[in-house]
Enzyme design. Sequence first.
Site, PDB file in Angstrom:
ATOM      1  N   ARG A 101      -5.596   0.603   3.528  1.00  0.00           N
ATOM      2  CA  ARG A 101      -4.776   1.212   4.588  1.00  0.00           C
ATOM      3  C   ARG A 101      -5.146   0.657   5.962  1.00  0.00           C
ATOM      4  O   ARG A 101      -4.305   0.572   6.851  1.00  0.00           O
ATOM      5  CB  ARG A 101      -4.901   2.738   4.563  1.00  0.00           C
ATOM      6  CG  ARG A 101      -6.314   3.228   4.754  1.00  0.00           C
ATOM      7  CD  ARG A 101      -6.399   4.741   4.714  1.00  0.00           C
ATOM      8  NE  ARG A 101      -7.777   5.175   4.541  1.00  0.00           N
ATOM      9  CZ  ARG A 101      -8.221   6.363   4.903  1.00  0.00           C
ATOM     10  NH1 ARG A 101      -7.421   7.248   5.452  1.00  0.00           N
ATOM     11  NH2 ARG A 101      -9.484   6.683   4.703  1.00  0.00           N
ATOM     12  N   SER A 107      -4.588   9.080   8.956  1.00  0.00           N
ATOM     13  CA  SER A 107      -4.763   8.661   7.557  1.00  0.00           C
ATOM     14  C   SER A 107      -4.092   7.319   7.281  1.00  0.00           C
ATOM     15  O   SER A 107      -4.552   6.546   6.456  1.00  0.00           O
ATOM     16  CB  SER A 107      -4.172   9.711   6.611  1.00  0.00           C
ATOM     17  OG  SER A 107      -4.839  10.934   6.765  1.00  0.00           O
ATOM     18  N   GLU A 135       9.358  14.605   5.796  1.00  0.00           N
ATOM     19  CA  GLU A 135       9.508  13.234   5.309  1.00  0.00           C
ATOM     20  C   GLU A 135      10.967  12.841   5.085  1.00  0.00           C
ATOM     21  O   GLU A 135      11.351  11.694   5.308  1.00  0.00           O
ATOM     22  CB  GLU A 135       8.719  13.043   4.006  1.00  0.00           C
ATOM     23  CG  GLU A 135       7.206  13.206   4.157  1.00  0.00           C
ATOM     24  CD  GLU A 135       6.732  14.653   4.156  1.00  0.00           C
ATOM     25  OE1 GLU A 135       7.560  15.564   3.889  1.00  0.00           O
ATOM     26  OE2 GLU A 135       5.542  14.892   4.414  1.00  0.00           O
TER      27      GLU A 135
END
Lengths: 283, 320
Positions: free
Chosen positions: B16, B43, B64
């Site tokens: 990530r 995150s 979302e």
Amino acid sequence: MEKQSIEQLQKICTQLRRDVLRMVHAVQSGHPGAPLGCAEFFVSLYFDILRHDPNFNMDGKDEDLFFLSNGHLSAGWYSVLARSGYFPVEELKTFRKINSRLQGHPATEEGLPGIRVASGSLGQGLSVALGAAQAKKLNGDDKLVYILLGDGELQEGQVWEAAMYAAHYGVDNLIATIDYNGQQIDGPTEKVMDLKNLKAKWEAFGWEVNEIKDGNNLEAVLEGLKKAKSLSGKGKPVMNLLYTEMGYGVDFMVGTHKWHGSPPSDEQLADALGQLEETLGDY
Amino acid sequence: MSLDLKFTYTEKKDTRSGFGDGFLEAGRKNPNIVGLCADLIGSLKMGAFQKEFPDRFFQTGIAEANMIGLAAGMTIGGKIPFAGTFANFATGRVYDQIRQSVAYSDKNVKICASHAGLTLGEDGATHQILEDLGMMKMLPHMTVINPCDYNQTKAATLAIAEHEGPVYLRFGRPSWPIFTPADQKFEIGKAWKMIDGKDVTIFATGHLVWEAVVAEAMLREEGIHAEVINIHTIKPLDEEAILESVKKTGCAVSAEEHQINGGLGDSIAQTLSRHNPAPLEYVGVNDSFGESGTPTQLLEKYGLNAENIVKAAKRALARK
């Protein structure tokens, strides 16, 4: 586009209704009720309010954009797009047929001019329109983004995600409209899933709400949309509550959910067309 | 006794972070790149971009579905949206939004999905999506990419920024060996043969590419020469590279941090069954959900580590 007189716009509305009925009848499938009720809205928008270019460009920079979230109104949208020059009126006869650009629900896949995103699965359009409106802001483009939603569609949760977002970011170059006809497939909205006080709901979410009480009166719709435009650019997204009657213009179709997704028979079509003068020439 | 690895590492990092650093770099190159995130900026490692380009970044809150629609809309007008959240919420939760507003509408949206697979670890099965590659590869127009380490994820992020069309980019949370070069060129749809071999081909994707590298060394100690191919692009699949390798080796193993149903192995099986039906063994999750644990524990328990790739390679060899 040259501004048209009220009489001329009224003629386009009548022709749009004929187009919708003939299109749905020809393939014995589709949704006649809601587009009949939105004829005045579609015609006001495309023949007066929108600053748009029928020489279609997907990016739509420096022009007003329109999105149709309740994609099952496709027959009405296709008619107004064709009648305002996006594609040949003749092409309306291909509606819902194999190898057509006029899909059952609006799509970009076949490249039909005027369509910028697929719709049909409900609840998604407001988010897309908001994204397009924010892209305009980023691009320094001062034109507006319009969108139509169904009232039954408000039962989808995503609409309220978008509602919250629009107010948070002050997306004030967006003018949304709810086709407030009180009907959905299974019956009246108040019986299926009551929307209760929509004005209060949208206001509570931080929107400027503009009621257009007679959504099937052309002058009222034009005036209402002009007012909505004057409310834009003031820090809040704008919501028009457009009170319409599903099936308006045909006496046996008006005010009931029964014509939401049912085509007329040959006899019913003849009866309906008898109530709607052929003003611009059928396709 | 240590293994004679063909690829080694000196540092570990999460993939990530490769995404986050690539995203920032892509944003500096192209002012049309914008970011969206559903309350997981830290995150997803999107914070540096947000800080440098606050006007081009949109926090959407925990919503979302709206985020996917917004991203689709922003492409109208020429923006290139990178929409980030956990892989679970970036796919299953918003499948219909992706299907209609992004894939069917062929929008230039980059869906950036972190914390994919079992290696998410302790959060458990609610968050460990193992079906995302399958869902995304089934969508027409969608490109599906699953890089293997920090460097490859960064290179992939830069590559998708220049690719026109919808992309699903999958990466993860755990600290993982950095064993591919920093200056690599990432070519979408082009498999990378990392290790030459003649006995069996290991097709691996994502974190399991590292496990395949380890497995190759373990097999070599036993006199088995495995070819290791890094399939970073699940779709479009590099069928040519797959067929060329299996023509030579005669059998194969697929390795992925995903359900066997619908994953990379399925795609390889389709290719082989049409052109060269050869033995294929699958390393992946076998029709079950995950659970809490450390990444290492989970890869072991669910049969996804180097030892399991070795076993699968031997099974494939025995079927030749």
